[in-house]
Motif scaffolding. Structure first.
Motif, short mmCIF file in Angstrom:
data_model
loop_
_atom_site.label_atom_id
_atom_site.label_comp_id
_atom_site.label_asym_id
_atom_site.label_seq_id
_atom_site.Cartn_x
_atom_site.Cartn_y
_atom_site.Cartn_z
N ASP A 114 0.82 -1.22 0.00
CA ASP A 114 0.00 0.00 0.00
C ASP A 114 0.85 1.27 0.00
O ASP A 114 0.44 2.31 0.50
CB ASP A 114 -0.96 -0.01 1.19
CG ASP A 114 -0.25 -0.07 2.53
OD1 ASP A 114 0.95 -0.41 2.56
OD2 ASP A 114 -0.89 0.23 3.55
N ARG A 115 2.02 1.21 -0.61
CA ARG A 115 2.98 2.33 -0.59
C ARG A 115 2.42 3.63 -1.14
O ARG A 115 2.85 4.70 -0.74
CB ARG A 115 4.25 1.93 -1.33
CG ARG A 115 4.04 1.60 -2.79
CD ARG A 115 5.32 1.14 -3.44
NE ARG A 115 5.07 0.57 -4.73
CZ ARG A 115 5.33 -0.69 -5.04
NH1 ARG A 115 5.90 -1.48 -4.17
NH2 ARG A 115 5.05 -1.14 -6.22
N GLU A 116 1.45 3.58 -2.04
CA GLU A 116 0.88 4.80 -2.60
C GLU A 116 0.05 5.59 -1.59
O GLU A 116 -0.33 6.72 -1.84
CB GLU A 116 0.00 4.49 -3.82
CG GLU A 116 0.74 3.89 -4.99
CD GLU A 116 0.67 2.38 -4.99
OE1 GLU A 116 0.00 1.79 -4.11
OE2 GLU A 116 1.29 1.77 -5.87
N TRP A 147 4.32 14.82 -11.50
CA TRP A 147 4.80 13.87 -10.50
C TRP A 147 4.69 14.45 -9.10
O TRP A 147 4.57 15.65 -8.92
CB TRP A 147 6.24 13.45 -10.77
CG TRP A 147 7.24 14.57 -10.71
CD1 TRP A 147 7.58 15.41 -11.73
CD2 TRP A 147 8.04 14.97 -9.58
NE1 TRP A 147 8.52 16.31 -11.30
CE2 TRP A 147 8.83 16.05 -9.98
CE3 TRP A 147 8.15 14.51 -8.28
CZ2 TRP A 147 9.72 16.68 -9.13
CZ3 TRP A 147 9.05 15.15 -7.43
CH2 TRP A 147 9.82 16.21 -7.86
N LEU A 190 6.35 11.25 -2.35
CA LEU A 190 5.68 10.84 -1.12
C LEU A 190 6.70 10.75 0.01
O LEU A 190 7.91 10.66 -0.23
CB LEU A 190 4.99 9.49 -1.32
CG LEU A 190 4.00 9.40 -2.48
CD1 LEU A 190 3.33 8.02 -2.49
CD2 LEU A 190 2.98 10.50 -2.43
N LEU A 247 8.91 7.55 -2.43
CA LEU A 247 8.34 7.05 -3.67
C LEU A 247 7.94 8.24 -4.54
O LEU A 247 7.37 9.21 -4.04
CB LEU A 247 7.09 6.20 -3.36
CG LEU A 247 6.40 5.51 -4.51
CD1 LEU A 247 7.25 4.35 -5.01
CD2 LEU A 247 5.04 5.00 -4.06
N VAL A 299 5.53 9.23 -7.54
CA VAL A 299 4.38 8.75 -8.31
C VAL A 299 4.13 9.73 -9.45
O VAL A 299 4.24 10.94 -9.28
CB VAL A 299 3.12 8.56 -7.44
CG1 VAL A 299 3.30 7.42 -6.47
CG2 VAL A 299 2.75 9.82 -6.69
N GLU A 313 5.41 4.58 -11.21
CA GLU A 313 6.11 4.93 -9.98
C GLU A 313 7.61 4.76 -10.16
O GLU A 313 8.06 3.98 -11.01
CB GLU A 313 5.67 4.00 -8.82
CG GLU A 313 4.21 4.04 -8.53
CD GLU A 313 3.79 2.97 -7.54
OE1 GLU A 313 4.61 2.11 -7.18
OE2 GLU A 313 2.63 3.00 -7.13
N ARG A 362 -2.21 1.16 -11.62
CA ARG A 362 -3.45 1.53 -10.92
C ARG A 362 -4.50 1.91 -11.95
O ARG A 362 -4.18 2.51 -12.96
CB ARG A 362 -3.19 2.71 -9.98
CG ARG A 362 -2.26 2.32 -8.84
CD ARG A 362 -1.82 3.52 -8.07
NE ARG A 362 -0.73 4.15 -8.84
CZ ARG A 362 -0.41 5.42 -8.80
NH1 ARG A 362 -1.06 6.26 -8.06
NH2 ARG A 362 0.57 5.88 -9.52
#
Length: 63
Positions: free
Chosen positions: A15-17, A30, A33, A37, A39, A45, A57
């Protein structure tokens, strides 16, 4: 890197997002996080170790 309570998921977590955005660059497409990360708006990613993750996703749909 995460200073939030509770801690954000690590970049290795499934669940890194869900980590919080540290900085967003919508014009460039972009966001960074707090788990390091990156995104991208195309749903890809970049992991902290430099590994690229292809878009995976689902795109949001409007009704």
């Amino acid at each position: 890197m995460c200073q939030h309570t509770p801690k954000c998921p690590t970049a290795a977590s499934p669940d890194r997002e869900a980590a919080q955005v540290v900085t967003a660059h919508p014009v460039q497409g972009w966001s960074l996080l707090c788990n390091a990360l990156v995104v991208f708006d195309d749903l890809g990613e970049l992991l902290p170790d430099g590994q690229a993750v292809a878009p995976h996703r689902p795109f949001a749909t409007t009704a």
